[in-house]
Design an enzyme around this catalytic site. Structure first.
Site, short mmCIF file in Angstrom:
data_model
loop_
_atom_site.label_atom_id
_atom_site.label_comp_id
_atom_site.label_asym_id
_atom_site.label_seq_id
_atom_site.Cartn_x
_atom_site.Cartn_y
_atom_site.Cartn_z
N ARG A 19 99.57 70.04 29.32
CA ARG A 19 100.44 69.00 29.91
C ARG A 19 100.96 68.06 28.82
O ARG A 19 102.12 68.12 28.44
CB ARG A 19 99.66 68.24 31.00
N ASP A 20 100.09 67.24 28.27
CA ASP A 20 100.55 66.25 27.28
C ASP A 20 101.13 66.98 26.08
O ASP A 20 102.11 66.52 25.47
CB ASP A 20 99.37 65.36 26.86
N HIS A 63 95.99 59.57 20.95
CA HIS A 63 96.91 60.34 20.10
C HIS A 63 96.54 60.04 18.65
O HIS A 63 95.88 59.05 18.35
CB HIS A 63 98.36 59.98 20.44
N CYS A 96 104.39 61.86 23.79
CA CYS A 96 105.06 61.46 25.02
C CYS A 96 106.54 61.33 24.74
O CYS A 96 106.93 60.64 23.80
CB CYS A 96 104.49 60.13 25.53
#
Ligand code: HMG
Ligand code: MG
Length: 305
Positions: free
Chosen positions: A15-16, A209, A240
């Protein structure tokens, strides 16, 4: 506080990680990535994101991914659901775990989900109510917990306020996101101290992150506070799309290597994980960001046809 003896390691690469890829990644590749990760022992996995396809085109095939994925009993598969529309899609995909994502910075909230922090919390309340009413579990995120790409420093009290609001509406756990990877261990401790004044730290996870190379040190600082839920992304994929300059999450291989050295159990096979990191990286056409994956490449990189 003593280190936890085990952690719940949330794998967020599908996902990320993939939400931020420039090139289209077919559903079949996402599915194979998730299935390979589960084979390595990953038990908590962010598999999909039911957000607007106009905002994040890479996640537009989430329903297809969930429909075709072979799910292993006992593994938690989760999807992001920013509103009721997203929740409805998650339920149609037979997901039992979803996540809502707020921010501790107004500017990032506007850029990421097009509303203020207060409006986002009002939007999440019915999502949580409906999800809990239908027997689903809801995880929460607080983005920009250690800094914002638009506003710079973020007050720990604001992080704690948003985390407490998410817990109050029914999230069982809130992950503090260092969305742009700027934090240092001292900032981690300050954010966790502020949270501890309002909610039990056993309900708090970390989602870092690694833009400035601080993520492992930051996770170590969080472990010292007893945190036992850690997010990471295979090969360090990710970022993101609404956080300029942010690189991927801390690499799962690097986290597992460190936790192995600390005798903290994850249930994940490091060799299998490194092979998976190389598999997806070779598909994407670049080496893994993970130092551990690169160090073990000679032995574990699958041969590329
Ligand atoms: P909006 O434009 O304000 O919403 O977006 P809207 O309700 O006005 O809807 C606009 C259009 O989107 C409509 O379609 C809706 O139907 C559709 P139209 O009528 O124009 O054809 N729509 C949807 N479609 C599919 N699924 C949905 C959905 N909702 C609306 N769920 C919204 C508001 C929240 C939807 C939008 O801003 C959005 O999707 N944002 C998501 C951004 C995102 O995914 N960012 C990355 C994930 S967060 C992250 O990475 C941080 C994290 O990793 C933690 C950290 O690192 O800190 C979690
Ligand atoms: Mg993130």
């Amino acid at each position: 506080m003593a280190f936890p003896s085990s952690v719940r390691l949330w794998e967020v690469g599908a996902r990320d990680g993939l939400q931020n890829e420039k090139q289209a990644v077919p559903a079949a590749v996402k599915i194979e990535l998730i299935e390979r990760l589960v084979e390595c022992g990953v038990a908590y996995i962010e598999a999909a994101s039911f957000v607007s396809p106009k905002w994040v085109p890479q996640m537009a095939d989430s329903a297809e991914v969930m429909a075709k994925l072979k799910r292993k009993p006992g593994v938690v598969y989760q999807a992001l659901t920013p509103n009721l529309k997203g929740l409805e899609q998650a339920e149609a995909s037979r997901l039992t775990d979803v996540a809502v994502f707020a921010a501790a910075s107004e500017s990032f909230s506007q850029r990421n989900i097009n509303c203020s922090i207060a409006e986002s919390l009002e939007r999440f309340r019915p999502v949580c109510e409906r999800a809990l009413g239908h027997g689903l579990k809801v995880r929460g995120f607080v983005s920009c917990a250690l800094g914002c790409p638009f506003e710079g420093a973020v007050a720990p009290a604001k992080v704690a306020e948003v985390a407490a609001a998410l817990i109050e509406m029914g999230c069982y756990e809130v992950a503090l996101g260092d969305t742009i990877g700027v934090g240092t261990p001292k900032a981690v401790k300050r954010a966790l101290e502020a949270c501890a004044a309002r909610i039990p730290l056993s309900w708090v996870g970390v989602h870092f992150h690694d833009t400035y190379g601080q993520a492992l040190a930051n996770i170590y600082a969080a472990l010292e506070e007893g945190i036992d839920a850690i997010d990471a992304s295979v090969a360090g994929l990710g970022g993101c799309p609404y956080a300029p300059g942010a690189t991927g999450n801390v690499a799962t291989e690097d986290v597992v290597y460190m936790l192995n050295g600390l005798d903290i159990a994850t249930g994940i096979d490091l060799d299998g994980l490194v092979k998976t990191a190389w598999w997806i990286s070779d598909y994407l056409g670049r080496p893994p960001a993970s130092r551990v994956a690169r160090a073990l490449a000679a032995r574990l990189r699958p041969s590329v046809a």
